[in-house]
Design an enzyme around this catalytic site. Structure first.
Site, PDB file in Angstrom:
ATOM      1  N   ASP A 146       0.784  -1.242   0.000  1.00  0.00           N
ATOM      2  CA  ASP A 146       0.000   0.000   0.000  1.00  0.00           C
ATOM      3  C   ASP A 146       0.815   1.291   0.000  1.00  0.00           C
ATOM      4  O   ASP A 146       0.247   2.384  -0.017  1.00  0.00           O
ATOM      5  CB  ASP A 146      -0.956   0.002   1.203  1.00  0.00           C
ATOM      6  N   ARG A 204      13.495  11.050   5.479  1.00  0.00           N
ATOM      7  CA  ARG A 204      14.893  10.632   5.591  1.00  0.00           C
ATOM      8  C   ARG A 204      15.771  11.584   4.774  1.00  0.00           C
ATOM      9  O   ARG A 204      15.330  12.143   3.771  1.00  0.00           O
ATOM     10  CB  ARG A 204      15.067   9.211   5.048  1.00  0.00           C
ATOM     11  N   ASP A 281      19.226  -4.720  -1.891  1.00  0.00           N
ATOM     12  CA  ASP A 281      18.501  -3.462  -2.092  1.00  0.00           C
ATOM     13  C   ASP A 281      18.533  -2.599  -0.838  1.00  0.00           C
ATOM     14  O   ASP A 281      18.075  -1.457  -0.856  1.00  0.00           O
ATOM     15  CB  ASP A 281      17.038  -3.735  -2.500  1.00  0.00           C
ATOM     16  N   ASP A 291      17.523   1.876   5.558  1.00  0.00           N
ATOM     17  CA  ASP A 291      16.311   1.057   5.661  1.00  0.00           C
ATOM     18  C   ASP A 291      16.205   0.330   6.992  1.00  0.00           C
ATOM     19  O   ASP A 291      16.436  -0.883   7.094  1.00  0.00           O
ATOM     20  CB  ASP A 291      16.231   0.038   4.509  1.00  0.00           C
TER      21      ASP A 291
HETATM   22  P1  AMP Z   1      12.401  -3.676   2.651  1.00  0.00           P
HETATM   23  O1  AMP Z   1      12.869  -5.080   2.858  1.00  0.00           O
HETATM   24  O2  AMP Z   1      11.586  -3.103   3.776  1.00  0.00           O
HETATM   25  O3  AMP Z   1      13.539  -2.771   2.316  1.00  0.00           O
HETATM   26  O4  AMP Z   1      11.383  -3.671   1.418  1.00  0.00           O
HETATM   27  C1  AMP Z   1      11.576  -4.426   0.255  1.00  0.00           C
HETATM   28  C2  AMP Z   1      10.758  -3.862  -0.867  1.00  0.00           C
HETATM   29  O5  AMP Z   1       9.368  -3.858  -0.538  1.00  0.00           O
HETATM   30  C3  AMP Z   1      11.106  -2.437  -1.261  1.00  0.00           C
HETATM   31  O6  AMP Z   1      10.989  -2.340  -2.639  1.00  0.00           O
HETATM   32  C4  AMP Z   1      10.049  -1.640  -0.567  1.00  0.00           C
HETATM   33  O7  AMP Z   1       9.832  -0.408  -1.193  1.00  0.00           O
HETATM   34  C5  AMP Z   1       8.842  -2.551  -0.666  1.00  0.00           C
HETATM   35  N1  AMP Z   1       7.855  -2.306   0.396  1.00  0.00           N
HETATM   36  C6  AMP Z   1       7.945  -2.626   1.710  1.00  0.00           C
HETATM   37  N2  AMP Z   1       6.835  -2.255   2.370  1.00  0.00           N
HETATM   38  C7  AMP Z   1       5.998  -1.672   1.466  1.00  0.00           C
HETATM   39  C8  AMP Z   1       4.695  -1.080   1.520  1.00  0.00           C
HETATM   40  N3  AMP Z   1       4.001  -1.004   2.644  1.00  0.00           N
HETATM   41  N4  AMP Z   1       4.195  -0.591   0.373  1.00  0.00           N
HETATM   42  C9  AMP Z   1       4.863  -0.664  -0.783  1.00  0.00           C
HETATM   43  N5  AMP Z   1       6.074  -1.211  -0.903  1.00  0.00           N
HETATM   44  C10 AMP Z   1       6.652  -1.716   0.194  1.00  0.00           C
HETATM   45 MG    MG Z   2      14.465  -1.590   1.446  1.00  0.00          MG
END
Ligand code: AMP
Ligand code: MG
Length: 534
Positions: A146, A204, A281, A291
Site C-alpha cells: 500500500d 529521511r 537493495d 532502511d
Molecule cells: P524492505 O525489505 O523493507 O527494504 O522492502 C523491500 C521492498 O518492498 C522495497 O521495494 C520496498 O519499497 C517494498 N515495500 C515494503 N513495504 C511496502 C509497503 N508497505 N508498500 C509498498 N512497498 C513496500
Molecule cells: Mg528496502
C-alpha cells in the site's frame, strides 16, 4: 556550514538541484500504477495527500544540516511538506527503480515501493541532501503493498537513524516524523489478526539513497547502457575525487564502496547493532546504514541472534554473520560491474582485501573496546576468549563493557570485579564457580596485558567509555516510546532523541535508559523479535 552562514527562515528558500532526475533516464509514463519500469532509473510520482497531518518529532540537528532554523520545524507548512501534503518550489518528486537479492535470492524489480524522493537540496556550502519521504503512498514500485507505514516502525526508523549518527555509525538521517491522520491496517504477526494502526511518514535525509540493487537491475535485464550511465553518474556525483569515469575509476570506486561498507559493519559489531534485512537493495552505495526495518540491538551477547522473525529459522542476517553477508553482497556488486571493469582478478583481489581488512579492523575495534590501542602477541585469543565468556552466561553486552571499564584490575583476588559486573548478568543463577574461575583467569590476563600497554585505570576507563556506548536504543525502550506515542504522548520520543545524542556520556537522571532488558520484555513483540510488517 560556518556560523556566519545565515539560517533559512522559510522552507521556500531551500534550493533544489535535482541532478538525479535531470541527468539520468526516467520513466516516460507519468501515471501512478504498478508496473515493470525498463530503461529508466526512476519514475515521477507525487506523495498522496492525507487526512490531518501532525508533527510527532523532528531533529533540529538535521534541520541545521539543511540550514533550516529550528522554528521552521514547528510550522504547519513544515508538517504539510514532510507528511507529503505540499510540495516546495523546486521539488520534483520521484521513486527510484532498483532490484535486489532478498535472503540470497534474486527478486527482480523492487524499487521505492513506499519511498518518495522530494528533491535534492543544495546548501550554501555545497552539500547535497536528498529529502525522502517513507510511507507517503503508492508508487509504480509498490507491487502488492500500500505504500504506507505505521507509527511503530516509523518511530523506530526515526530514532535509530539519529541514534546511529551520534554513536558514530555511518547512516542515513531523519528530519521528521509525522502522523498522516489516516489509519493503516497491518497484520503484525501475519496470523490473520489485522488491526488499524496510526499511519506515519518519516522524512529521511542522505547525500544519496542509491543501493547496490540500483546497479543490479539493469544488468539483470541486459541493459548495459543504463548500467554505464548510472555508474558514471555515481562516480561523478558521489565520488568526484576518483576522477573521470573509466574502467580503472570504476575499479577504484568498487574498492571504496568495499572500504566504506567494511567500516560500517565494524561499527555495527562494535555497538551491537543487527540490521535484520541485509538484502542487496538495502545496501547503500555510500556505506550508510539504510532502511531501518526489523533491526535490533544485542542485549545479551548472542552472536547468533537476529531480530527478524522472517529469518528466524535460517538466521542469515544474524549478528555474527553480518561481515560475511556484506562480503556476499559486495560480490554481487562486483559481478554487476564486471562488464565495465572487465577484470575479474582485480575485482577478486579487492574482495579478498575486504575479508582481510575485516579481520584487521575488527580486531583493532575489539581491542579498543578493551582500552587497548597497540597490537601484541596473544591479543587475538584475549579478544576471542572474552567473547566466548560473554556467551556462557546471559550477559548484557553494552553494560558489560561499561562495567568492565570500572573493574579495578589491581584488586582481582578480592573479587571486587564481581560486584562491578553483577548488573550486567540477566540470570544470576547461571553464575557458577566454574564461570568465576574462567572469568578471573581472563581478567588476570587482561590485567597483565594492560600493564604491557602501560595504561592506568583512569586512562583505560576513559578510552573504553569513548567506544563503548552507555545508551543504545534498546528494543524495549523503543517499544515503551511507541506505546506512549500511540496514546498521543510523544515525551518518550523526545527523551530518547535527546539522551541518545550523547550515547557515551553518563547523563544525570537518565539511569532508567541504561537498564538492561526487563523480564517482561524478554518475549514481548517489538522488544525481542520483530516481524517485517511495518
Ligand atoms: P524492505 O525489505 O523493507 O527494504 O522492502 C523491500 C521492498 O518492498 C522495497 O521495494 C520496498 O519499497 C517494498 N515495500 C515494503 N513495504 C511496502 C509497503 N508497505 N508498500 C509498498 N512497498 C513496500
Ligand atoms: Mg528496502
Amino acid at each position: 556550514m560556518t556560523t556566519s552562514d545565515p539560517m533559512l527562515t522559510s522552507l521556500d528558500d531551500l534550493v533544489f538541484d535535482n541532478k538525479f532526475v535531470d541527468t539520468l533516464p526516467g520513466d516516460p509514463e507519468l501515471e501512478n500504477y504498478c508496473r515493470q519500469v525498463e530503461h529508466a532509473c526512476y519514475s515521477f510520482v507525487e506523495p498522496t495527500s492525507t487526512d490531518k497531518p501532525t508533527l510527532v518529532a523532528c531533529s533540529n540537528d538535521v534541520a541545521a544540516l539543511l540550514q533550516l532554523a529550528p522554528s521552521i520545524c514547528q510550522s504547519d507548512y513544515f508538517t504539510k511538506v514532510f507528511s507529503g501534503n505540499a510540495l516546495l518550489p523546486g521539488m520534483k518528486p520521484f521513486a527510484m527503480c532498483y532490484g535486489g537479492h532478498q535472503f540470497g535470492n534474486w527478486a527482480g524489480q523492487l524499487g521505492d515501493g513506499r519511498a518518495i524522493n522530494l528533491g535534492e537540496v543544495v546548501t550554501s556550502d555545497n552539500q547535497r541532501w536528498y529529502l525522502q519521504l517513507k510511507g507517503a503512498g503508492l508508487t509504480p514500485y509498490s507491487r502488492h503493498a500500500d505504500g504506507l507505514a505505521v507509527l511503530r516502525s516509523s518511530l523506530r526508523e526515526f530514532l535509530c537513524s539519529e541514534a546511529m549518527h551520534y554513536l558514530g555509525v555511518p547512516t542515513t538521517r531523519a528530519l521528521s516524523l509525522t502522523l498522516t491522520g489516516d489509519t493503516v491496517v497491518r497484520d503484525m504477526f501475519y496470523d490473520g489478526h489485522p488491526e488499524a494502526e496510526l499511519g506515519a511518514v518519516v522524512c529521511r535525509v542522505a547525500p544519496s539513497f542509491t543501493r547496490f540493487g540500483n546497479f543490479q537491475l539493469p544488468v539483470s535485464r541486459d541493459d548495459m547502457a543504463l548500467l554505464k550511465k548510472l555508474v558514471d553518474y555515481t562516480i561523478v556525483t558521489d565520488f568526484p575525487h576518483l576522477g573521470p569515469p573509466s574502467a580503472e575509476t570504476t575499479l577504484a570506486w568498487f574498492s571504496e564502496v568495499c572500504d566504506r561498507t567494511l567500516e560500517m559493519i565494524v561499527h555495527w559489531m562494535r555497538v551491537g547493532f543487527v540490521h535484520g534485512v541485509m538484502n542487496t537493495d538495502n545496501m547503500s552505495i555510500l556505506g550508510l546504514t539504510i532502511d531501518y526495518g526489523p533491526y535490533g540491538w544485542l542485549e545479551s551477547y548472542d552472536p547468533t541472534w537476529t531480530p527478524n522473525t522472517t529469518d528466524e529459522s535460517h538466521r542469515r542476517y544474524r549478528y555474527e554473520h553480518q561481515p560475511q553477508v556484506a562480503h556476499w553482497n559486495l560480490l554481487q556488486l562486483a559481478n554487476t560491474i564486471l562488464p565495465i571493469v572487465e577484470n575479474t582478478e582485480a575485482l577478486e583481489a579487492i574482495l579478498n582485501n575486504f575479508a582481510k581488512g575485516f579481520q584487521q579492523q575488527h580486531q583493532t575495534m575489539q581491542l579498543s573496546k578493551l582500552g587497548l590501542v597497540t597490537n601484541q602477541e596473544g591479543d587475538s585469543a584475549l579478544v576471542s576468549d572474552l567473547l566466548t565468556i560473554l556467551t556462557t552466561v546471559e550477559t548484557d553486552m553494552t553494560l558489560f563493557y561499561r562495567y568492565l571499564a570500572l573493574v579495578d584490575l589491581t584488586d582481582l583476588q578480592n573479587k571486587t570485579y564481581q560486584h562491578r559486573l553483577a548488573d550486567a548478568y540477566y540470570q544470576v543463577e547461571q553464575l557458577s564457580d566454574e564461570y568465576d574461575t574462567t572469568l578471573l583467569a581472563w581478567l588476570e590476563r587482561y590485567a597483565r596485558r594492560c600493564e604491557v600497554e602501560g595504561i592506568e585505570h583512569m586512562q583505560r576507563t576513559e578510552r573504553m567509555n569513548q567506544v563503548n556506548p552507555l545508551y543504545v536504543l534498546r528494543n524495549y525502550l523503543s517499544q515503551l516510546a511507541i506505546d506512549k506515542a500511540n496514546d498521543g504522548d510523544y515525551s518518550g520520543v523526545e527523551e530518547l532523541l535527546s539522551v541518545l545524542k550523547q550515547p557515551y556520556t553518563e547523563q544525570d537522571g537518565k539511569e532508567h535508559l541504561t537498564q538492561k532488558r526487563p523480564e517482561w520484555a524478554r518475549n514481548r513483540a517489538g522488544c525481542s523479535m520483530l516481524s517485517c510488517s511495518s
